[in-house]
Design an enzyme around this catalytic site. Structure first.
Site, mmCIF file in Angstrom:
data_model
loop_
_atom_site.group_PDB
_atom_site.id
_atom_site.type_symbol
_atom_site.label_atom_id
_atom_site.label_comp_id
_atom_site.label_asym_id
_atom_site.label_seq_id
_atom_site.Cartn_x
_atom_site.Cartn_y
_atom_site.Cartn_z
ATOM 1 N N LYS A 69 0.822 -1.219 0.000
ATOM 2 C CA LYS A 69 0.000 0.000 0.000
ATOM 3 C C LYS A 69 0.857 1.270 0.000
ATOM 4 O O LYS A 69 0.414 2.335 -0.387
ATOM 5 C CB LYS A 69 -0.939 0.011 1.202
ATOM 6 N N SER A 322 1.358 -9.907 -0.513
ATOM 7 C CA SER A 322 1.094 -8.466 -0.477
ATOM 8 C C SER A 322 1.339 -7.783 0.861
ATOM 9 O O SER A 322 1.446 -6.570 0.913
ATOM 10 C CB SER A 322 -0.355 -8.220 -0.919
HETATM 11 C C1 LIG Z 1 -5.193 -3.806 0.623
HETATM 12 C C2 LIG Z 1 -4.569 -5.145 0.574
HETATM 13 C C3 LIG Z 1 -4.857 -6.067 -0.454
HETATM 14 C C4 LIG Z 1 -5.890 -5.823 -1.522
HETATM 15 O O1 LIG Z 1 -5.607 -4.715 -2.334
HETATM 16 P P1 LIG Z 1 -6.751 -4.066 -3.223
HETATM 17 O O2 LIG Z 1 -6.086 -3.006 -3.999
HETATM 18 O O3 LIG Z 1 -7.799 -3.542 -2.283
HETATM 19 O O4 LIG Z 1 -7.320 -5.165 -4.085
HETATM 20 C C5 LIG Z 1 -4.172 -7.270 -0.464
HETATM 21 N N1 LIG Z 1 -3.275 -7.576 0.498
HETATM 22 C C6 LIG Z 1 -2.986 -6.724 1.496
HETATM 23 C C7 LIG Z 1 -1.981 -7.138 2.505
HETATM 24 C C8 LIG Z 1 -3.604 -5.479 1.573
HETATM 25 O O5 LIG Z 1 -3.312 -4.635 2.576
#
Ligand SMILES: *Cc1c(COP(=O)(O)O)cnc(C)c1O
Length: 338
Positions: A69, A322
């Site tokens: 993010k 992510s």
């Molecule tokens: C926000 C987030 C996502 C999903 O991202 P989007 O852009 O909302 O699809 C996936 N993994 C983590 C760790 C996140 O913080």
């Protein structure tokens, strides 16, 4: 999660930005270079053996705030006008987005307000305050906090920073796609966690611009899969949030969704859903086999692979991990128990 009151994102020259183009990803990369890390892409022996494909992991777990993010937040805040910078930004999130916005805002000297519902856990509020943001607690629910934030945004001229439905956010997340393509130009399958869709929209734009043959797979949890249900319905729908290990994937895509829904419809080939059990197994796999701490929402790609939920797997597969922001006590308990 996105509020109906989200104002138009305004570009540097004051024009509304209406779409994300491939070159926005390259601009974003330059813009965020000093704020977000280029993360490692590592080969996974264990997942390659399990699947018969060559599986690589993109470690967004290694970003400074513990999730990707940071990329989108950096690209959004650097692109504020001078006037917007001095007024400041506002958002609603105690999770990875709030953390990223607070972190970047402090680095750039931009005042940041994070609006949260009253029942939010004290340690989460403290963590955001520690990053230098002003925390405003208001309302009994996420929706009420959002409505209040929209009001503050109007009253004080604070710029609303969406977690996903914003061209700069999408372009920032898309820089992950550029990095993958540079290191592994023959990638044929991308497996990406999916919630509001900013992450996969940016990555899939990069991928499909390089080759229409690269398969893009979004993965989300069975419990409250807002984007998957919206895709099925053909328009954004609301879902009821249920408790899940993938808490960072909770929330809707916004009934007034402007960017990510259309991009996901256009650029994403498949959406896979994973169970709570599969997410837990994936988090355990990440620690034991890959030696990586991954939060539930970040582990859904591994979960889909281990549970055989990806329809067509190519030969060169990248799984995006992510985020790493998991409660360590809960994780160690899970590892000891399961
Ligand atoms: C926000 C987030 C996502 C999903 O991202 P989007 O852009 O909302 O699809 C996936 N993994 C983590 C760790 C996140 O913080």
């Amino acid at each position: 999660m996105a509020s109906a009151a989200t104002p138009n994102p305004i570009s540097k020259n004051g024009n509304p930005k209406s779409a994300v183009e491939p070159r926005d990803l390259y601009l974003a990369r330059r813009t965020i270079a000093a704020l977000a890390r280029r993360t490692p892409l590592v080969h996974s022996v264990a997942l390659s053996e399990r699947t018969g494909a060559e599986v690589h992991l993109k470690l967004e777990t290694a970003q400074e705030t513990g999730s990707f993010k940071l990329r989108g937040a950096a690209n959004r805040l650097v692109n504020l006008t001078l006037d917007e910078r001095s007024r400041g930004v506002i958002t609603v999130s105690t999770g990875n987005h709030g953390k990223a916005v607070a972190f970047v805002a402090r680095k750039l000297g931009v005042p940041a307000t994070i609006c949260v519902p009253e029942q939010v856990l004290a340690h989460k509020v403290a963590a955001i305050r520690k990053l230098g943001a002003t925390v405003v607690t208001h309302g009994a629910s996420q929706d009420e906090a959002e409505a209040h934030a929209a009001e503050l945004s109007r009253e004080q001229g604070l710029v609303w920073v969406s977690a996903f439905d914003d061209p700069w956010i999408i372009a920032g997340q898309g820089t992950i796609g550029l990095e993958i393509l540079e290191e592994l130009p023959n990638v044929d399958t991308l497996i990406v966690p999916l919630s509001g869709g900013g992450l996969i929209a940016g990555i899939a734009l990069a991928a499909k611009t390089a080759s229409a043959a690269i398969r893009t797979v979004g993965v989300t949890m069975e419990r409250g899969p807002a984007m998957a249900m919206s895709m099925r319905a053909g328009h954004p729908v609301t879902v009821v949030d249920e408790p899940t290990l993938a808490d960072s994937l909770m929330g809707g895509i916004g009934l007034e969704n402007r960017y990510t829904f259309a991009m996901v419809q256009r650029f994403v080939d498949e959406v896979a859903l994973v169970s709570e059990q599969a997410i837990a197994a994936a988090m355990a796999h990440a620690v034991r086999e890959e030696r990586v701490v991954v939060e539930g929402g970040g582990a859904v790609g591994i979960a889909a692979l281990l549970a055989g939920k990806v329809g067509e797997l190519g030969r060169q597969v990248v799984v995006v991990l992510s985020g790493a922001n998991v409660d360590m006590a809960a994780l160690t308990a899970m590892l000891a128990g399961a």
